[in-house]
Design an enzyme around this catalytic site. Structure first.
Site, PDB file in Angstrom:
ATOM      1  N   LYS A 111       0.819  -1.214   0.000  1.00 16.94           N
ATOM      2  CA  LYS A 111       0.000   0.000   0.000  1.00 16.94           C
ATOM      3  C   LYS A 111       0.849   1.259   0.000  1.00 16.94           C
ATOM      4  O   LYS A 111       0.391   2.318  -0.425  1.00 16.94           O
ATOM      5  CB  LYS A 111      -0.953  -0.004   1.197  1.00 16.94           C
ATOM      6  CG  LYS A 111      -2.020  -1.073   1.064  1.00 16.94           C
ATOM      7  CD  LYS A 111      -3.178  -0.872   1.999  1.00 16.94           C
ATOM      8  CE  LYS A 111      -4.289  -1.849   1.640  1.00 16.94           C
ATOM      9  NZ  LYS A 111      -5.426  -1.782   2.522  1.00 16.94           N
ATOM     10  N   LYS A 192      -5.305  -8.776  -5.940  1.00 13.72           N
ATOM     11  CA  LYS A 192      -6.651  -8.971  -5.375  1.00 13.72           C
ATOM     12  C   LYS A 192      -7.557  -7.780  -5.680  1.00 13.72           C
ATOM     13  O   LYS A 192      -7.083  -6.654  -5.854  1.00 13.72           O
ATOM     14  CB  LYS A 192      -6.564  -9.222  -3.874  1.00 13.72           C
ATOM     15  CG  LYS A 192      -6.173  -8.026  -3.047  1.00 13.72           C
ATOM     16  CD  LYS A 192      -6.441  -8.280  -1.571  1.00 13.72           C
ATOM     17  CE  LYS A 192      -6.366  -6.937  -0.838  1.00 13.72           C
ATOM     18  NZ  LYS A 192      -7.304  -6.744   0.208  1.00 13.72           N
ATOM     19  N   LYS A 195     -10.695  -2.179  -2.596  1.00 12.87           N
ATOM     20  CA  LYS A 195     -11.494  -0.942  -2.591  1.00 12.87           C
ATOM     21  C   LYS A 195     -10.675   0.275  -2.970  1.00 12.87           C
ATOM     22  O   LYS A 195     -11.145   1.173  -3.626  1.00 12.87           O
ATOM     23  CB  LYS A 195     -11.977  -0.644  -1.162  1.00 12.87           C
ATOM     24  CG  LYS A 195     -13.023  -1.486  -0.620  1.00 12.87           C
ATOM     25  CD  LYS A 195     -13.384  -0.911   0.753  1.00 12.87           C
ATOM     26  CE  LYS A 195     -13.348  -1.997   1.796  1.00 12.87           C
ATOM     27  NZ  LYS A 195     -12.130  -2.034   2.584  1.00 12.87           N
TER      28      LYS A 195
END
Ligand code: AQP
Length: 326
Positions: A111, A192, A195
């Site tokens: 991230k 994956k 969101k």
């Protein structure tokens, strides 16, 4: 009754991965466990998020959870920041976990990639997650496969704390579904579905209408060899579609594959199955969103119940570490 705890970030529109990997299990577990489900808004602060958007999404996430089948008369649904023991216990656990352990976590690297300044909270995120779980003496934590590493850290921190300061925390087990635990992006099946990643065609939102579901499945990336076979290594895109149909129809992806010879037929049946799966969720969400006052009331009741449990655990942990009671 054994206890379950799990959480979801209000960091974007919930998607099929969240539904199949987590929420659907949560709705089942609420009937045979003392279940706590948390909207983890403090976790959402680890990445850039507009305050107005965060506020609106937190309430909308509550509507999504109830729409996915959580019954606030049966389980406890609450917002993490409404229970102050979450950040309080985090500090005690940050003084228990080590830099080496946090450095081994892969999610903050994924991230944080490409960001000039990674927030310290993104690095310590797994400790906040450990606090979320340990505060409720959870025996089981129903999560998708991406949370496996964080769960393992939670267990290690709990065991270390118990050995150092005396029995304080329940050491939790992960409950990861056999099918649907890792739903991949339809356009980038090597990563994956997520969101917070901008992939409008690759992400099927829980609230997508039938036309959107059909468009995204039709455009899903597959391969050119034309053989329908479940082989996630060699055929990641097609295998993801088989997994989705298997998860939506409670079958095994290997078995689903034997029903098809053509990709187009598989995509058609997958569209139908997803539209049916999501139809009741969309309908309930529309009803729930029309009454924000009722959602606030559910969250207030949930926070009061969560606080009772969390305050007792926090007091136990603080006393065990030698903090003078107030
Ligand atoms: N693709 C996925 N497949 C299966 N399960 C998934 N989960 C998330 N993505 C998938 C599970 O959903 C629950 C809630 O996730 P989260 O909100 O804590 O955040 P996350 O795991 O980091 O998921 P996202 O959707 O990718 O959110 P962002 O982009 O905000 O980080 C968890 O149980 C998770 O395992």
């Amino acid at each position: 009754m054994t206890r379950v705890l799990s959480g979801v970030q209000p960091s974007g529109d919930l998607h099929l991965g969240n539904y199949l990997g987590a929420l659907r299990q949560w709705a089942v577990h609420q009937h045979d466990h003392d279940a706590f489900y948390c909207i983890v808004d403090l976790h959402a602060l680890t990445l850039e998020i507009d305050p107005k958007v965060l506020r609106a999404r937190t309430l909308d996430t509550a509507a999504n959870l109830l729409a996915a089948g959580l019954d606030p008369e049966v389980c406890t649904v609450f917002v993490q920041s409404h229970v102050p023991e979450h950040p309080r216990l985090t500090w005690l656990l940050e003084c228990t976990a080590t830099m080496g352990e946090l450095n081994r976590m892969t999610q903050f690297k994924d991230k944080g990639r490409g960001q000039d300044a990674v927030r310290a909270g993104l690095f310590t995120y797994p400790v906040l997650m450990a606090a979320d779980i340990l505060l409720y003496d959870a025996d089981r934590v129903p999560v998708g496969d991406d949370q496996r590493q964080h769960l393992e850290l939670t267990r290690e921190v709990a065991v270390r704390f118990n050995n150092r300061y005396g029995p304080t925390f329940t050491v939790p087990e992960a409950a990861i579904p056999t099918v649907g635990a890792r739903v991949m992006d339809l356009q980038h099946p090597e990563r994956k579905m997520s969101k917070s990643v901008d992939s409008p065609l690759g992400t099927v939102a829980m609230l997508d209408d039938p036309a959107e579901v059909a468009r995204k499945v039709r455009k899903a990336v597959t391969d050119t060899d034309g053989e329908v076979r479940y082989d996630p290594e060699a055929k990641p895109g097609l295998s993801n579609l088989l997994e989705l149909l298997a998860a939506a129809t409670d079958r095994r992806p290997e078995d689903v594959a034997t029903d098809y010879e053509r990709y187009g037929d598989l995509k058609r049946d997958l569209t139908d199955a997803l539209v049916e799966l999501l139809r009741p969720v969309r309908a309930r969400h529309a009803e729930l969103s029309s009454d924000p006052g009722a959602l606030h009331a559910v969250l207030a009741r949930g926070a009061a119940r969560a606080h009772e449990v969390a305050a007792a655990t926090y007091a136990r942990a603080a006393a065990a570490m030698g903090l003078l009671p107030a």
